[in-house]
Design a protein around this motif. Structure first.
Motif, PDB file in Angstrom:
ATOM      1  N   GLU A 171       0.822  -1.204   0.000  1.00 24.48           N
ATOM      2  CA  GLU A 171       0.000   0.000   0.000  1.00 24.48           C
ATOM      3  C   GLU A 171       0.859   1.258   0.000  1.00 24.48           C
ATOM      4  N   GLU A 172       1.912   1.276   0.800  1.00 25.68           N
ATOM      5  CA  GLU A 172       2.820   2.421   0.817  1.00 25.68           C
ATOM      6  C   GLU A 172       3.391   2.665  -0.566  1.00 25.68           C
ATOM      7  N   ARG A 174       2.110   1.783  -3.462  1.00 30.91           N
ATOM      8  CA  ARG A 174       1.068   2.226  -4.394  1.00 30.91           C
ATOM      9  C   ARG A 174       0.766   3.710  -4.235  1.00 30.91           C
ATOM     10  N   TRP A 175       0.904   4.224  -3.024  1.00 30.98           N
ATOM     11  CA  TRP A 175       0.657   5.650  -2.792  1.00 30.98           C
ATOM     12  C   TRP A 175       1.798   6.511  -3.317  1.00 30.98           C
ATOM     13  N   ASN A 176       2.991   5.951  -3.338  1.00 22.49           N
ATOM     14  CA  ASN A 176       4.159   6.716  -3.791  1.00 22.49           C
ATOM     15  C   ASN A 176       5.124   5.757  -4.479  1.00 22.49           C
TER      16      ASN A 176
END
Length: 359
Positions: A171-172, A174-176
């Motif tokens: 998830e981290e 995918r956000w950046n």
């Protein structure tokens, strides 16, 4: 017979008490991320599903209120077999639970935070003189759920927490998406084709990598002796604690994790390892990332092998130097240890005085 519901409630209450005392250890960003995933676990929401923002916000307020009520509470003894047991006596607790298909752990982590969990026992192994318990479903856990922990000669690996830890990292990213190393790691599993199958393959692979790290922690502990843990307790919640923990982590990985990953040519785990080689470890050992980049771009493993071999000597010598400072100075050694690991920059030379001007 085991009253599982009563045991689960007691372990979970101890988890809440620990969280109430230590929730402030996190930065706000990390705290909110962990709370989101804690909510997902409590409500059994699949990874691919979005979380309901309003409900999460209300739950967060309720949880902080509960923590306020519990913060000064004492940990409760565990009800087992008609008696009560110390929640930190995992060995005795597990003598009761393991034959019934469950596994429990109670110990201390970073900043001396107590960690508790209760789960289903998936398998038990013997590795290099250590007992390894691998759990699957978790019935009770705290906010920060360490995927793997070493306690004495026992290693606990929590596959549900491994899976959740991996999901947080995904998830981290995918956000950046600036972490090219993480992109390489995820590309080894084809997440774009079947996310669930890819996550399971990654969980199995990283479970082994975590076992290797804990075995390295054990080897490091044998070389450093029991005074190391006493020193950590002395420096709790300080920069010195963060630094010496990083030194031991690096030593453990040079002794066990990285040599075994290289020997098995486990490219996926090597990419994932260096994608998460951040914070203090990166600060203390930037040469490790340089060696990784050479392997990742040029395909030459020699630089990694040399880094690991030299790292075994370097970080063992560093750890012994840290212990010498601690034995000589006790609680006052923290500044000396920080200076050892990160020397103060030299003061700039003062400018010579200007010559007096002639009239």
């Amino acid at each position: 017979m085991l009253n599982l519901g009563q045991l689960v409630n007691t372990v979970q209450k101890n988890c809440h008490i620990s969280d109430a005392r230590h929730a402030g250890d996190f930065t706000l960003c990390i705290f909110l991320l962990k709370m989101r995933e804690f909510y997902r676990w409590e409500h059994d929401i699949p990874f691919a599903h979005n979380l309901p923002k309003d409900e999460v916000g209300e739950w967060l307020q309720e949880r902080e209120g509960m923590w306020s009520d519990l913060e000064s509470s004492s940990f409760e003894s565990l009800p087992l077999d008609g008696r009560t047991l110390d929640p930190f006596d995992a060995e005795t607790v597990n003598r009761e639970l393991i034959p019934q298909g469950y596994v429990y752990s109670g110990g201390y982590g970073r900043f001396s935070k107590p960690h508790f969990f209760l789960g289903t026992l998936l398998k038990k192994e013997q590795r290099a003189g250590y007992t390894v318990y691998i759990s699957s479903c978790e019935y009770a856990r705290d906010l920060e759920a360490p995927p793997a922990m070493l306690q004495g000669k026992t290693i606990y690996v929590r596959q549900e927490s491994v899976r959740r830890f991996l999901w947080e990292k995904i998830e981290e990213w995918r956000w950046n998406r600036k972490n090219e190393t993480m992109e390489r790691a995820l590309a080894c599993y084809a997440f774009e084709i079947d996310m669930n199958s890819a996550l399971e393959r990654m969980t199995e692979n990283e479970t082994e990598a975590m076992i290797l790290h804990e075995l390295g922690e054990g080897l490091a502990g044998e070389k450093l002796g029991p005074d190391w843990q006493k020193m950590l307790a002395t420096f709790s919640r300080s920069k010195a604690e963060i630094m010496v923990r990083a030194v031991r982590d690096i030593l453990a990985d040079c002794l066990s994790t990285l040599p075994r990953l290289l020997a098995s040519n486990n490219a996926a785990s090597l990419h994932f390892y260096f994608a998460n080689f951040t914070g203090m470890r990166k600060h203390l050992y930037p040469e490790a990332l340089e060696a990784y980049r050479h392997w990742a771009t040029a395909g030459d493993r020699q630089a990694l092998s040399v880094m690991v071999e030299s790292g075994q000597r370097r970080w063992l010598e560093t750890a012994h130097a840290i212990m010498s400072l601690y034995r000589e100075n006790g609680e006052q050694a923290s500044t000396a240890i920080e200076n050892l690991l990160e020397p103060e920059p030299e003061s700039p030379l003062s400018c010579p005085p200007k010559a007096a001007s002639t009239p």
